[in-house]
Design a protein around this motif. Sequence first.
Motif, PDB file in Angstrom:
ATOM      1  N   GLN A  46      36.201  27.754  10.397  1.00 48.79           N
ATOM      2  CA  GLN A  46      37.460  28.115   9.746  1.00 48.79           C
ATOM      3  C   GLN A  46      38.145  26.875   9.168  1.00 48.79           C
ATOM      4  N   ASN A  47      38.127  25.791   9.944  1.00 46.29           N
ATOM      5  CA  ASN A  47      38.799  24.564   9.511  1.00 46.29           C
ATOM      6  C   ASN A  47      38.248  23.395  10.320  1.00 46.29           C
ATOM      7  N   MET A  48      38.402  22.198   9.790  1.00 43.56           N
ATOM      8  CA  MET A  48      37.972  20.989  10.489  1.00 43.56           C
ATOM      9  C   MET A  48      38.937  19.854  10.187  1.00 43.56           C
ATOM     10  N   GLY A  49      38.907  18.838  11.032  1.00 39.43           N
ATOM     11  CA  GLY A  49      39.742  17.669  10.816  1.00 39.43           C
ATOM     12  C   GLY A  49      39.301  16.517  11.695  1.00 39.43           C
ATOM     13  N   PHE A  50      40.024  15.410  11.592  1.00 37.90           N
ATOM     14  CA  PHE A  50      39.734  14.199  12.354  1.00 37.90           C
ATOM     15  C   PHE A  50      40.619  14.127  13.586  1.00 37.90           C
ATOM     16  N   LEU A  63      36.642  27.803  14.859  1.00 38.37           N
ATOM     17  CA  LEU A  63      35.653  28.790  14.453  1.00 38.37           C
ATOM     18  C   LEU A  63      36.240  30.189  14.486  1.00 38.37           C
ATOM     19  N   ASN A  64      35.532  31.139  13.863  1.00 39.82           N
ATOM     20  CA  ASN A  64      35.916  32.548  13.973  1.00 39.82           C
ATOM     21  C   ASN A  64      36.060  32.897  15.446  1.00 39.82           C
ATOM     22  N   PHE A  69      36.363  23.414  18.970  1.00 41.34           N
ATOM     23  CA  PHE A  69      35.345  22.483  19.422  1.00 41.34           C
ATOM     24  C   PHE A  69      35.727  21.068  19.000  1.00 41.34           C
ATOM     25  N   ILE A  70      35.363  20.090  19.827  1.00 41.03           N
ATOM     26  CA  ILE A  70      35.649  18.683  19.547  1.00 41.03           C
ATOM     27  C   ILE A  70      34.363  17.882  19.722  1.00 41.03           C
TER      28      ILE A  70
END
Length: 98
Positions: A46-50, A63-64, A69-70
């Motif tokens: 769905q999305n990600m980042g730092f 996630l859906n 998660f990291i």
Amino acid sequence: GSIINQVRDDLGSYLAVSSRGNFFLTWEPGQDFWIPHNRGTPRRIQNMGFVEGDIKKGLWMTLNGGKLFISSEEPDLTKDVFDFQEADIKTGGYGITD
């Protein structure tokens, strides 16, 4: 395909998520091209980042189904699949997207 999310960290590294959530891409200064990575899970991204705005501190991924998660610190950007661990978040039974 297209990109739904693109973020830049403090040192100029980039992270992008595909429009279908099937994979993500990374790029660091000095690289000639973006590197694709598999999501490593059957759920779509769905999305990600730092983590703390720095790729060296790791990545986070939602996630859906409201999963978070990291990755580990100092992720190996040459690997096809990252080693993500599910975060233990206290939501009282609600998904983070609810």
